[in-house]
Design a protein around this motif. Structure first.
Motif, PDB file in Angstrom:
ATOM      1  N   GLU A 105       0.851  -1.188   0.000  1.00  0.00           N
ATOM      2  CA  GLU A 105       0.000   0.000   0.000  1.00  0.00           C
ATOM      3  C   GLU A 105       0.887   1.238   0.000  1.00  0.00           C
ATOM      4  OE1 GLU A 105      -3.026   0.074   2.981  1.00  0.00           O
ATOM      5  OE2 GLU A 105      -3.336  -2.094   2.888  1.00  0.00           O
ATOM      6  N   GLN A 106       0.585   2.163  -0.879  1.00  0.00           N
ATOM      7  CA  GLN A 106       1.301   3.436  -0.973  1.00  0.00           C
ATOM      8  C   GLN A 106       0.283   4.561  -1.008  1.00  0.00           C
ATOM      9  OE1 GLN A 106       5.427   3.265  -1.936  1.00  0.00           O
ATOM     10  NE2 GLN A 106       4.458   2.265  -0.185  1.00  0.00           N
ATOM     11  N   ILE A 107       0.602   5.643  -0.346  1.00  0.00           N
ATOM     12  CA  ILE A 107      -0.325   6.770  -0.263  1.00  0.00           C
ATOM     13  C   ILE A 107      -0.542   7.364  -1.653  1.00  0.00           C
ATOM     14  CG2 ILE A 107      -0.668   9.084   0.706  1.00  0.00           C
ATOM     15  CD1 ILE A 107       1.103   8.129   3.083  1.00  0.00           C
ATOM     16  N   ASP A 108      -1.809   7.482  -2.035  1.00  0.00           N
ATOM     17  CA  ASP A 108      -2.219   8.064  -3.322  1.00  0.00           C
ATOM     18  C   ASP A 108      -1.664   7.291  -4.523  1.00  0.00           C
ATOM     19  OD1 ASP A 108      -3.619  10.105  -2.017  1.00  0.00           O
ATOM     20  OD2 ASP A 108      -1.842  11.383  -1.909  1.00  0.00           O
ATOM     21  N   ARG A 109      -1.398   6.011  -4.336  1.00  0.00           N
ATOM     22  CA  ARG A 109      -0.940   5.155  -5.425  1.00  0.00           C
ATOM     23  C   ARG A 109      -1.762   3.871  -5.424  1.00  0.00           C
ATOM     24  NH1 ARG A 109       4.160   6.944  -7.419  1.00  0.00           N
ATOM     25  NH2 ARG A 109       4.288   9.134  -6.790  1.00  0.00           N
ATOM     26  N   PRO A 110      -1.899   3.222  -6.578  1.00  0.00           N
ATOM     27  CA  PRO A 110      -2.603   1.923  -6.607  1.00  0.00           C
ATOM     28  C   PRO A 110      -1.843   0.882  -5.787  1.00  0.00           C
ATOM     29  CG  PRO A 110      -2.308   2.827  -8.831  1.00  0.00           C
ATOM     30  CD  PRO A 110      -1.468   3.661  -7.927  1.00  0.00           C
ATOM     31  N   ASP A 111      -2.594  -0.015  -5.162  1.00  0.00           N
ATOM     32  CA  ASP A 111      -1.955  -1.112  -4.442  1.00  0.00           C
ATOM     33  C   ASP A 111      -1.242  -2.041  -5.417  1.00  0.00           C
ATOM     34  OD1 ASP A 111      -3.030  -0.042  -2.178  1.00  0.00           O
ATOM     35  OD2 ASP A 111      -4.395  -1.714  -1.750  1.00  0.00           O
ATOM     36  N   GLN A 112      -0.188  -2.688  -4.935  1.00  0.00           N
ATOM     37  CA  GLN A 112       0.528  -3.693  -5.711  1.00  0.00           C
ATOM     38  C   GLN A 112       0.485  -5.007  -4.925  1.00  0.00           C
ATOM     39  OE1 GLN A 112       4.539  -1.985  -7.132  1.00  0.00           O
ATOM     40  NE2 GLN A 112       3.924  -0.594  -5.501  1.00  0.00           N
ATOM     41  N   ILE A 113       0.502  -6.119  -5.629  1.00  0.00           N
ATOM     42  CA  ILE A 113       0.576  -7.429  -5.008  1.00  0.00           C
ATOM     43  C   ILE A 113       1.865  -8.093  -5.447  1.00  0.00           C
ATOM     44  CG2 ILE A 113      -0.509  -9.680  -4.695  1.00  0.00           C
ATOM     45  CD1 ILE A 113      -2.146  -7.418  -3.544  1.00  0.00           C
ATOM     46  N   CYS A 114       2.664  -8.511  -4.488  1.00  0.00           N
ATOM     47  CA  CYS A 114       3.922  -9.195  -4.791  1.00  0.00           C
ATOM     48  C   CYS A 114       3.628 -10.569  -5.383  1.00  0.00           C
ATOM     49  CB  CYS A 114       4.749  -9.330  -3.514  1.00  0.00           C
ATOM     50  SG  CYS A 114       6.320 -10.184  -3.746  1.00  0.00           S
ATOM     51  N   ARG A 115       4.291 -10.895  -6.484  1.00  0.00           N
ATOM     52  CA  ARG A 115       4.077 -12.174  -7.164  1.00  0.00           C
ATOM     53  C   ARG A 115       5.388 -12.930  -7.367  1.00  0.00           C
ATOM     54  NH1 ARG A 115      -0.841 -13.092  -5.723  1.00  0.00           N
ATOM     55  NH2 ARG A 115      -2.427 -11.760  -6.698  1.00  0.00           N
ATOM     56  N   PHE A 116       6.352 -12.723  -6.486  1.00  0.00           N
ATOM     57  CA  PHE A 116       7.631 -13.404  -6.644  1.00  0.00           C
ATOM     58  C   PHE A 116       7.463 -14.914  -6.492  1.00  0.00           C
ATOM     59  CE2 PHE A 116       9.771  -9.407  -4.756  1.00  0.00           C
ATOM     60  CZ  PHE A 116       9.814  -8.810  -6.009  1.00  0.00           C
ATOM     61  N   SER A 117       8.365 -15.643  -7.105  1.00  0.00           N
ATOM     62  CA  SER A 117       8.353 -17.101  -7.002  1.00  0.00           C
ATOM     63  C   SER A 117       8.645 -17.531  -5.570  1.00  0.00           C
ATOM     64  CB  SER A 117       9.401 -17.702  -7.945  1.00  0.00           C
ATOM     65  OG  SER A 117       9.111 -17.373  -9.295  1.00  0.00           O
ATOM     66  N   GLN A 118       8.277 -18.773  -5.274  1.00  0.00           N
ATOM     67  CA  GLN A 118       8.451 -19.317  -3.931  1.00  0.00           C
ATOM     68  C   GLN A 118       9.895 -19.165  -3.454  1.00  0.00           C
ATOM     69  OE1 GLN A 118       6.022 -20.520  -2.030  1.00  0.00           O
ATOM     70  NE2 GLN A 118       7.402 -20.953  -0.319  1.00  0.00           N
ATOM     71  N   GLY A 119      10.054 -18.636  -2.245  1.00  0.00           N
ATOM     72  CA  GLY A 119      11.372 -18.494  -1.645  1.00  0.00           C
ATOM     73  C   GLY A 119      12.079 -17.186  -1.944  1.00  0.00           C
ATOM     74  N   LEU A 120      11.567 -16.397  -2.892  1.00  0.00           N
ATOM     75  CA  LEU A 120      12.191 -15.121  -3.234  1.00  0.00           C
ATOM     76  C   LEU A 120      11.518 -13.987  -2.455  1.00  0.00           C
ATOM     77  CD1 LEU A 120      12.684 -15.489  -7.085  1.00  0.00           C
ATOM     78  CD2 LEU A 120      14.253 -16.101  -5.226  1.00  0.00           C
ATOM     79  N   TYR A 121      12.252 -12.933  -2.225  1.00  0.00           N
ATOM     80  CA  TYR A 121      11.725 -11.824  -1.439  1.00  0.00           C
ATOM     81  C   TYR A 121      12.446 -10.534  -1.805  1.00  0.00           C
ATOM     82  CZ  TYR A 121      16.002 -12.551   1.226  1.00  0.00           C
ATOM     83  OH  TYR A 121      17.313 -12.690   1.583  1.00  0.00           O
ATOM     84  N   MET A 122      11.835  -9.425  -1.410  1.00  0.00           N
ATOM     85  CA  MET A 122      12.420  -8.092  -1.567  1.00  0.00           C
ATOM     86  C   MET A 122      12.506  -7.456  -0.192  1.00  0.00           C
ATOM     87  SD  MET A 122      10.591  -4.753  -3.275  1.00  0.00           S
ATOM     88  CE  MET A 122      11.299  -3.103  -3.234  1.00  0.00           C
ATOM     89  N   ASN A 123      13.694  -7.020   0.206  1.00  0.00           N
ATOM     90  CA  ASN A 123      13.833  -6.234   1.430  1.00  0.00           C
ATOM     91  C   ASN A 123      13.519  -4.783   1.081  1.00  0.00           C
ATOM     92  OD1 ASN A 123      14.566  -8.241   3.317  1.00  0.00           O
ATOM     93  ND2 ASN A 123      16.681  -8.206   2.588  1.00  0.00           N
ATOM     94  N   ALA A 124      12.291  -4.377   1.360  1.00  0.00           N
ATOM     95  CA  ALA A 124      11.866  -3.032   0.975  1.00  0.00           C
ATOM     96  C   ALA A 124      12.511  -1.959   1.835  1.00  0.00           C
ATOM     97  CB  ALA A 124      10.343  -2.929   1.070  1.00  0.00           C
ATOM     98  N   GLY A 125      12.893  -2.320   3.045  1.00  0.00           N
ATOM     99  CA  GLY A 125      13.544  -1.368   3.944  1.00  0.00           C
ATOM    100  C   GLY A 125      14.936  -1.831   4.288  1.00  0.00           C
ATOM    101  N   ALA A 126      15.182  -2.053   5.592  1.00  0.00           N
ATOM    102  CA  ALA A 126      16.504  -2.500   6.047  1.00  0.00           C
ATOM    103  C   ALA A 126      16.937  -3.743   5.280  1.00  0.00           C
ATOM    104  CB  ALA A 126      16.460  -2.789   7.541  1.00  0.00           C
ATOM    105  N   ALA A 127      18.239  -3.802   4.917  1.00  0.00           N
ATOM    106  CA  ALA A 127      18.671  -4.893   4.039  1.00  0.00           C
ATOM    107  C   ALA A 127      20.066  -5.417   4.318  1.00  0.00           C
ATOM    108  CB  ALA A 127      18.575  -4.441   2.573  1.00  0.00           C
ATOM    109  N   ARG A 128      20.760  -4.890   5.316  1.00  0.00           N
ATOM    110  CA  ARG A 128      22.105  -5.388   5.594  1.00  0.00           C
ATOM    111  C   ARG A 128      22.477  -5.108   7.044  1.00  0.00           C
ATOM    112  NH1 ARG A 128      24.481  -1.584   0.880  1.00  0.00           N
ATOM    113  NH2 ARG A 128      23.276   0.249   1.388  1.00  0.00           N
ATOM    114  N   LEU A 129      23.457  -5.872   7.524  1.00  0.00           N
ATOM    115  CA  LEU A 129      23.885  -5.780   8.919  1.00  0.00           C
ATOM    116  C   LEU A 129      25.400  -5.619   8.969  1.00  0.00           C
ATOM    117  CD1 LEU A 129      21.807  -8.761  10.345  1.00  0.00           C
ATOM    118  CD2 LEU A 129      21.312  -6.341  10.693  1.00  0.00           C
TER     119      LEU A 129
END
Length: 528
Positions: A105-129
């Motif tokens: 969900e994004q303010i004033d934007r259309p919703d998106q649905i993630c359709r990545f293949s099984q086991g894949l992901y996107m770190n939308a925020g924090a991504a490293r340590l």
């Protein structure tokens, strides 16, 4: 009469070097000259709360991000009753890993649905340590969250500047060579203070020739560090070196930018780590420790301070009373709460600016591995700023490629322009950049997804951006409690935008809260 030239002082040399090569070159040369000592490792310690010291006290925590979860976990250990109210349908705050079926969900934007293949992901925020972030790494170890090395730098990635594609290894090493060439020439300057000895000069020349791969005459004519036109092979197959970049092109294409010294930034120094399966694994591990005390889908509207406690007003009209509030919401949300605040606190909140961060991810077959890219970042002068290749899961035929990580004030208004674009415009820019970096491969990109933290509900910004002069005023004010309300979050630390900062600020807030509990107890005893 010929005037005798004196040797340059250390100060002169380092000033000249700073003008030529910036921070990274200055730092490395000071290190070689023995002018730097190891930095002190001062760090906030965990709050040492006596077992049972919180029994009978109820702390209401606003927000289930890292600061909120850490606060709840540590307070529970001391016997406090805690309740966390979280507006989202998940924990983690700006730690957000997206997988198949997740809604964006994004303010004033259309919703998106993630359709990545099984086991894949996107770190939308924090991504490293970073390895320096011992608190978060400590929680990962405590809760058995498996980690893997995150490849932050890969010399095989390509940089896209002014329509030209250059491998990372050439951009870095040719820039070093040209800087070293300039620095060697600077050794002939006049003296202002204590002069460098001849021995100093010879040691520095040796160092510069090694650092910049200079010839015996002090010139730079290329290096195998920058890669090859033709790689070395067996038998009669000698390598063909790359033609070195000219200093003019390095300057014109912008390689002097922070990208050259990116891996020297304290929080970006190797080795870096990531939780296997997504950055949210650590937040979820903390969540499991306090799950029964977390209320999701529960926005807070306001906080009332009572004579002997607090009352939290929820968005649905319900009211919950407790003894204290620990607010871990970002300043963008705190300023909207209906809460009695001092004029100084209101001013500080109004003066707190938040940065912009926008990401774009694509799923694709791992075509980048065909050219030896096994992770790391590539840079572009387009407003998408970075391309971030996945680390780990090497034998999976598919992966999620972060085609844009547009963040940071260094890039001027480009970051704001990218955030203002539609999703399709962002997708088009990233596709064009990747086509230049990987000719013929952009057609393999699919299932795009984009997140901008400025447009993300309950955040509306990625991290606080403090000016140095604000630390003694606005920042200091926001660190102070307001009656029975205490504050924590990455914005109340000197490690802004990192999970470590959120956790350490929580420690500080807990210490203040425990002190207040002890003081209130003394007052109660005196009255009795």
């Amino acid at each position: 009469m010929t005037r005798r030239r004196t040797a340059p002082t250390r100060r002169q040399f380092l000033h000249a070097m700073g003008r030529a090569g910036g921070y990274s070159a200055t730092y490395l040369s000071m290190q070689a000259m023995g002018l730097l000592c190891d930095p002190a490792t001062a760090q906030t310690t965990k709050p040492d709360l006596p077992t049972g010291s919180g029994i009978g006290k109820h702390v209401i925590i606003l927000g289930a991000g890292i600061a909120g979860l850490v606060s709840a976990f540590e307070l529970r250990r001391a016997g406090y009753r805690v309740t966390i109210f979280e507006a989202r349908d998940r924990v983690g705050g700006r730690v957000w890993s997206l997988r198949d079926g997740d809604r964006v969900e994004q303010i004033d934007r259309p919703d998106q649905i993630c359709r990545f293949s099984q086991g894949l992901y996107m770190n939308a925020g924090a991504a490293r340590l970073p390895t320096a972030h011992r608190t978060i790494l400590g929680y990962a170890k405590q809760f058995d969250v498996p980690l893997e090395v995150m490849v932050n730098v890969d010399r095989s990635t390509r940089w896209d500047y002014r329509g030209n594609e250059v491998e990372d290894r050439q951009a870095i090493n040719d820039t070093k060579g040209r800087i070293a060439e300039l620095l060697e020439k600077s050794l002939a300057g006049d003296s202002l203070d204590t002069a460098m000895t001849l021995d100093d000069k010879e040691k520095l020349k040796t160092y510069l020739r090694l650092w910049g791969a200079l010839g015996k005459d002090g010139s730079y004519s290329g290096s195998s560090r920058a890669g090859y036109k033709v790689a070395p092979g067996g038998y009669a197959h000698p390598p063909q070196p790359m033609d070195p970049l000219t200093l003019h092109r390095i300057i014109e294409d912008g390689f002097w930018s922070g990208n050259v010294s990116f891996e020297e930034v304290f929080e970006q120094q190797a080795p870096m780590f990531q939780p296997i399966g997504g950055m949210d694994r650590i937040a979820e591990a903390l969540h499991q420790q306090v799950r029964d005390h977390v209320r999701l889908h529960t926005p807070v509207e306001g906080v009332d301070q009572l004579e002997h406690g607090v009352r939290v007003v929820l968005a649905d009209g319900r009211m919950v009373e407790g003894d204290y509030v620990l607010c871990t919401l970002p300043a963008t949300m705190v300023k909207r709460l209906k809460m009695q605040l001092s004029p100084a606190k209101k001013t500080a909140l109004a003066n707190t600016a938040y940065g912009i961060s926008t990401k774009v991810a694509w799923e694709a077959p791992r075509f980048w591995q065909d050219v030896g890219i096994m992770g790391g970042l590539a840079f572009t002068d387009q407003p998408s700023v970075q391309v971030w290749y996945p680390s780990g899961d090497w034998y999976n035929p598919r992966g999620v490629l972060m085609a844009a990580y547009s963040s940071g004030s260094y890039y001027g208004d480009a970051v704001a322009k990218f955030a203002a674009m539609t999703a399709d415009q962002r997708f088009a820019i990233t596709k064009d950049v990747l086509e230049r970096m990987h000719p013929g491969k952009s057609g393999l990109l699919e299932k795009p997804l984009t997140v901008s933290w400025t447009q993300t509900p309950w955040s509306e910004g990625v991290a606080a951006e403090w000016k140095s002069e604000q630390r003694a005023t606005d920042y200091a004010e926001l660190c102070r409690p307001e009656g029975r309300v205490f504050f924590a979050g990455e914005h109340l630390s000197y490690i802004g935008s990192w999970q470590e900062g959120a956790a350490l600020s929580a420690f500080e807030a807990i210490k203040l809260l425990a002190r207040r509990v002890a003081d209130d107890h003394v007052v109660t005893l005196k009255k009795a």
